[in-house]
Design a protein around this motif. Structure first.
Motif, mmCIF file in Angstrom:
data_model
loop_
_atom_site.group_PDB
_atom_site.id
_atom_site.type_symbol
_atom_site.label_atom_id
_atom_site.label_comp_id
_atom_site.label_asym_id
_atom_site.label_seq_id
_atom_site.Cartn_x
_atom_site.Cartn_y
_atom_site.Cartn_z
ATOM 1 N N TYR A 71 -13.857 1.645 12.199
ATOM 2 C CA TYR A 71 -13.719 2.168 13.561
ATOM 3 C C TYR A 71 -13.523 0.971 14.483
ATOM 4 N N SER A 72 -12.532 1.033 15.364
ATOM 5 C CA SER A 72 -12.349 0.030 16.416
ATOM 6 C C SER A 72 -12.357 0.766 17.743
ATOM 7 N N LEU A 73 -13.116 0.245 18.702
ATOM 8 C CA LEU A 73 -13.219 0.863 20.017
ATOM 9 C C LEU A 73 -12.810 -0.148 21.074
ATOM 10 N N ALA A 74 -12.054 0.310 22.068
ATOM 11 C CA ALA A 74 -11.648 -0.553 23.179
ATOM 12 C C ALA A 74 -11.581 0.296 24.447
ATOM 13 N N ALA A 75 -12.004 -0.298 25.542
ATOM 14 C CA ALA A 75 -11.921 0.397 26.825
ATOM 15 C C ALA A 75 -10.462 0.635 27.175
ATOM 16 N N GLU A 76 -10.193 1.816 27.691
ATOM 17 C CA GLU A 76 -8.860 2.141 28.191
ATOM 18 C C GLU A 76 -9.068 2.933 29.478
ATOM 19 N N GLY A 77 -8.917 2.253 30.611
ATOM 20 C CA GLY A 77 -9.256 2.871 31.888
ATOM 21 C C GLY A 77 -10.732 3.206 31.885
ATOM 22 N N ALA A 78 -11.070 4.426 32.255
ATOM 23 C CA ALA A 78 -12.463 4.870 32.240
ATOM 24 C C ALA A 78 -12.851 5.427 30.871
ATOM 25 N N GLY A 79 -11.901 5.447 29.944
ATOM 26 C CA GLY A 79 -12.150 6.029 28.631
ATOM 27 C C GLY A 79 -12.192 4.991 27.529
ATOM 28 N N THR A 80 -12.047 5.480 26.306
ATOM 29 C CA THR A 80 -12.135 4.638 25.115
ATOM 30 C C THR A 80 -10.996 4.981 24.166
ATOM 31 N N ARG A 81 -10.309 3.953 23.701
ATOM 32 C CA ARG A 81 -9.329 4.142 22.626
ATOM 33 C C ARG A 81 -10.073 3.879 21.316
ATOM 34 N N LEU A 82 -10.117 4.906 20.482
ATOM 35 C CA LEU A 82 -10.757 4.795 19.184
ATOM 36 C C LEU A 82 -9.671 4.778 18.119
ATOM 37 N N MET A 107 0.825 -1.180 0.000
ATOM 38 C CA MET A 107 0.000 0.000 0.000
ATOM 39 C C MET A 107 0.873 1.249 0.000
ATOM 40 N N SER A 108 0.478 2.197 -0.813
ATOM 41 C CA SER A 108 1.223 3.455 -0.833
ATOM 42 C C SER A 108 0.854 4.300 0.382
ATOM 43 N N SER A 109 1.615 5.359 0.580
ATOM 44 C CA SER A 109 1.336 6.246 1.713
ATOM 45 C C SER A 109 0.049 7.031 1.491
ATOM 46 N N THR A 110 -0.453 7.050 0.245
ATOM 47 C CA THR A 110 -1.708 7.738 -0.020
ATOM 48 C C THR A 110 -2.885 6.776 -0.123
ATOM 49 N N ASP A 111 -2.701 5.507 0.265
ATOM 50 C CA ASP A 111 -3.803 4.547 0.220
ATOM 51 C C ASP A 111 -4.490 4.410 1.566
ATOM 52 N N ARG A 112 -3.864 4.878 2.630
ATOM 53 C CA ARG A 112 -4.328 4.563 3.981
ATOM 54 C C ARG A 112 -4.284 5.801 4.876
ATOM 55 N N ILE A 113 -5.305 5.937 5.700
ATOM 56 C CA ILE A 113 -5.334 6.963 6.737
ATOM 57 C C ILE A 113 -5.541 6.226 8.058
ATOM 58 N N GLU A 114 -4.708 6.515 9.033
ATOM 59 C CA GLU A 114 -4.868 5.919 10.368
ATOM 60 C C GLU A 114 -4.859 7.027 11.400
ATOM 61 N N ARG A 115 -5.854 7.003 12.269
ATOM 62 C CA ARG A 115 -5.931 7.960 13.374
ATOM 63 C C ARG A 115 -6.298 7.180 14.625
ATOM 64 N N GLU A 116 -5.688 7.546 15.730
ATOM 65 C CA GLU A 116 -5.986 6.888 17.004
ATOM 66 C C GLU A 116 -6.030 7.956 18.078
ATOM 67 N N LEU A 117 -7.026 7.873 18.942
ATOM 68 C CA LEU A 117 -7.126 8.827 20.033
ATOM 69 C C LEU A 117 -7.829 8.183 21.213
ATOM 70 N N VAL A 118 -7.561 8.726 22.392
ATOM 71 C CA VAL A 118 -8.244 8.288 23.599
ATOM 72 C C VAL A 118 -9.282 9.345 23.940
ATOM 73 N N ILE A 119 -10.498 8.877 24.134
ATOM 74 C CA ILE A 119 -11.623 9.750 24.451
ATOM 75 C C ILE A 119 -12.020 9.481 25.892
ATOM 76 N N ASN A 120 -12.158 10.532 26.670
ATOM 77 C CA ASN A 120 -12.498 10.393 28.088
ATOM 78 C C ASN A 120 -14.004 10.199 28.254
ATOM 79 N N ALA A 121 -14.465 9.042 27.811
ATOM 80 C CA ALA A 121 -15.875 8.660 27.916
ATOM 81 C C ALA A 121 -15.950 7.149 27.750
ATOM 82 N N GLY A 163 -11.597 15.237 16.056
ATOM 83 C CA GLY A 163 -11.457 16.235 17.119
ATOM 84 C C GLY A 163 -12.836 16.682 17.617
ATOM 85 N N GLU A 164 -13.755 16.878 16.671
ATOM 86 C CA GLU A 164 -15.121 17.258 17.033
ATOM 87 C C GLU A 164 -15.833 16.121 17.775
ATOM 88 N N LEU A 165 -15.584 14.868 17.348
ATOM 89 C CA LEU A 165 -16.161 13.721 18.057
ATOM 90 C C LEU A 165 -15.698 13.699 19.500
#
Length: 145
Positions: free
Chosen positions: A93-104, A1-15, A137-139
């Motif tokens: 989208y993949s969601l997993a509990a991380e402490g009291a929050g969620t890793r998305l 896969m080229s660098s323009t074929d894939r977008i990956e973002r990961e963040l922890v949401i405090n919910a 970011g808005e999510l």
């Protein structure tokens, strides 16, 4: 896969995971952070529509649903077009509990397979890189409020 074929973002949401899941799967909540129109039939083969007054309405088809942990769909890169192999990318989208929050984790792939000229594919990829940065970011802001 080229660098323009894939977008990956990961963040922890405090919910909790259930709250984040609702925000990505319920139309009234989707419209609070992702565009201004949403329809969703939450089942494999179900249809989705996402809309932005400035960009149009984009159709999607759900491939996989694992309640509260995984949502996969293919969405058209063309305003109003039905989803086809040549005009759609795959969003997971993949969601997993991380402490009291969620890793998305969000992964969008398939830009290289779009039936467009290379510069158009690259522009669609770049648009979505910026789009996901802003929308996730808005999510986070919406879910944590």
């Amino acid at each position: 896969m080229s660098s323009t074929d894939r977008i990956e973002r990961e963040l922890v949401i405090n919910a909790p995971v259930a709250r984040v899941w609702a925000a990505i799967t319920e139309p009234d909540q989707i419209m609070k952070w992702l565009g201004d129109f949403a329809e969703i039939d939450l089942r494999p083969g179900g249809r989705m529509v996402f809309g932005w007054s400035a960009h149009g309405r984009f159709n999607a088809v759900i491939d996989e649903v694992e309640p509260t942990s995984r949502l996969v769909y293919r969405w058209s890169s063309e305003d109003g077009a039905e989803v086809t192999d040549g005009n759609s990318t795959r969003v997971e989208y993949s969601l997993a509990a991380e402490g009291a929050g969620t890793r998305l984790r969000l992964v969008e792939t398939g830009f290289d397979a779009l039936a467009y000229e290379p510069e158009v594919r690259a522009a669609k990829h770049a648009d979505n890189v910026g789009g996901w940065r802003a929308e996730l970011g808005e999510l986070k802001e919406y879910v944590e409020a």
